[in-house]
Scaffold this motif. Structure first.
Motif, PDB file in Angstrom:
ATOM      1  N   ALA A 155       0.833  -1.204   0.000  1.00 45.11           N
ATOM      2  CA  ALA A 155       0.000   0.000   0.000  1.00 45.11           C
ATOM      3  C   ALA A 155       0.867   1.254   0.000  1.00 45.11           C
ATOM      4  CB  ALA A 155      -0.938  -0.014   1.200  1.00 45.11           C
ATOM      5  N   SER A 156       2.025   1.204   0.629  1.00 44.64           N
ATOM      6  CA  SER A 156       2.897   2.379   0.669  1.00 44.64           C
ATOM      7  C   SER A 156       3.435   2.733  -0.717  1.00 44.64           C
ATOM      8  CB  SER A 156       4.042   2.181   1.662  1.00 44.64           C
ATOM      9  OG  SER A 156       4.845   1.090   1.283  1.00 44.64           O
ATOM     10  N   HIS A 157       3.479   1.773  -1.627  1.00 43.13           N
ATOM     11  CA  HIS A 157       3.879   2.064  -3.012  1.00 43.13           C
ATOM     12  C   HIS A 157       2.734   2.760  -3.747  1.00 43.13           C
ATOM     13  CE1 HIS A 157       5.568   1.477  -7.053  1.00 43.13           C
ATOM     14  NE2 HIS A 157       4.365   1.077  -7.395  1.00 43.13           N
ATOM     15  N   TYR A 158       1.527   2.273  -3.536  1.00 49.12           N
ATOM     16  CA  TYR A 158       0.368   2.818  -4.245  1.00 49.12           C
ATOM     17  C   TYR A 158      -0.090   4.165  -3.708  1.00 49.12           C
ATOM     18  CZ  TYR A 158      -0.437  -1.627  -6.650  1.00 49.12           C
ATOM     19  OH  TYR A 158      -0.324  -2.728  -7.442  1.00 49.12           O
ATOM     20  N   ALA A 159       0.060   4.413  -2.424  1.00 52.42           N
ATOM     21  CA  ALA A 159      -0.505   5.616  -1.799  1.00 52.42           C
ATOM     22  C   ALA A 159      -0.101   6.913  -2.493  1.00 52.42           C
ATOM     23  CB  ALA A 159      -0.160   5.653  -0.315  1.00 52.42           C
ATOM     24  N   PRO A 160       1.192   7.174  -2.751  1.00 54.73           N
ATOM     25  CA  PRO A 160       1.532   8.434  -3.424  1.00 54.73           C
ATOM     26  C   PRO A 160       0.974   8.523  -4.841  1.00 54.73           C
ATOM     27  CG  PRO A 160       3.492   7.407  -2.475  1.00 54.73           C
ATOM     28  CD  PRO A 160       2.373   6.431  -2.355  1.00 54.73           C
ATOM     29  N   LEU A 161       0.904   7.397  -5.547  1.00 56.01           N
ATOM     30  CA  LEU A 161       0.326   7.397  -6.894  1.00 56.01           C
ATOM     31  C   LEU A 161      -1.142   7.775  -6.837  1.00 56.01           C
ATOM     32  CD1 LEU A 161       1.801   4.040  -8.239  1.00 56.01           C
ATOM     33  CD2 LEU A 161       2.530   6.338  -8.863  1.00 56.01           C
ATOM     34  N   LEU A 162      -1.847   7.200  -5.888  1.00 58.93           N
ATOM     35  CA  LEU A 162      -3.277   7.478  -5.760  1.00 58.93           C
ATOM     36  C   LEU A 162      -3.532   8.891  -5.264  1.00 58.93           C
ATOM     37  CD1 LEU A 162      -4.322   4.092  -4.149  1.00 58.93           C
ATOM     38  CD2 LEU A 162      -4.952   4.890  -6.442  1.00 58.93           C
ATOM     39  N   ARG A 163      -2.857   9.268  -4.202  1.00 59.35           N
ATOM     40  CA  ARG A 163      -3.106  10.566  -3.550  1.00 59.35           C
ATOM     41  C   ARG A 163      -2.571  11.724  -4.374  1.00 59.35           C
ATOM     42  NH1 ARG A 163       0.016   9.967   0.816  1.00 59.35           N
ATOM     43  NH2 ARG A 163       1.637  10.930  -0.422  1.00 59.35           N
ATOM     44  N   ASP A 164      -1.309  11.653  -4.744  1.00 57.68           N
ATOM     45  CA  ASP A 164      -0.656  12.792  -5.389  1.00 57.68           C
ATOM     46  C   ASP A 164      -0.818  12.785  -6.906  1.00 57.68           C
ATOM     47  OD1 ASP A 164       0.190  13.361  -2.795  1.00 57.68           O
ATOM     48  OD2 ASP A 164       2.111  12.348  -3.081  1.00 57.68           O
ATOM     49  N   GLY A 165      -0.682  11.614  -7.503  1.00 55.20           N
ATOM     50  CA  GLY A 165      -0.750  11.534  -8.960  1.00 55.20           C
ATOM     51  C   GLY A 165      -2.151  11.520  -9.527  1.00 55.20           C
ATOM     52  N   LEU A 166      -3.066  10.857  -8.824  1.00 56.37           N
ATOM     53  CA  LEU A 166      -4.423  10.696  -9.349  1.00 56.37           C
ATOM     54  C   LEU A 166      -5.469  11.430  -8.532  1.00 56.37           C
ATOM     55  CD1 LEU A 166      -4.173   6.910 -10.231  1.00 56.37           C
ATOM     56  CD2 LEU A 166      -3.979   8.861 -11.782  1.00 56.37           C
TER      57      LEU A 166
END
Length: 98
Positions: free
Chosen positions: A63-74
């Protein structure tokens, strides 16, 4: 339908960004519409296997890999779990503000 709703415009579609998110070694993620993203789902920790040619194929990300992609990128603000509760700790996303 996506074009009529303004969700897709072929003139500004980011093919490189789409390819990056689609890549299983990076995210294996797809934006289905502005408020819904589908992804393979996190695992408790990142795992990988060796390919026949000696390379590394990522099987799952944390989840720590996905979190910045979801929060910041998307610009996502929530995650809805569709897999088993034992597959990852929901607090990992909560700590990241999701």
């Amino acid at each position: 339908k996506a074009m009529s709703l303004g969700w897709y415009d072929p003139l500004v579609f980011d093919q490189e960004g789409y390819d990056d998110l689609d890549d299983p070694s990076f995210a294996d993620m797809h934006v289905l519409c502005p408020k819904f993203v589908a992804f393979r789902g996190p695992a408790r920790r990142r795992s990988a296997v060796r390919t026949a040619d000696g390379g590394e194929a990522v099987v799952a990300f944390s989840a720590s890999h996905y979190a910045p992609l979801l929060r910041d990128g998307l610009d996502c603000t929530a995650v809805v779990r569709l897999n088993e509760a034992s597959s990852y700790d929901a607090e990992m996303f909560e700590r990241e503000g999701l």
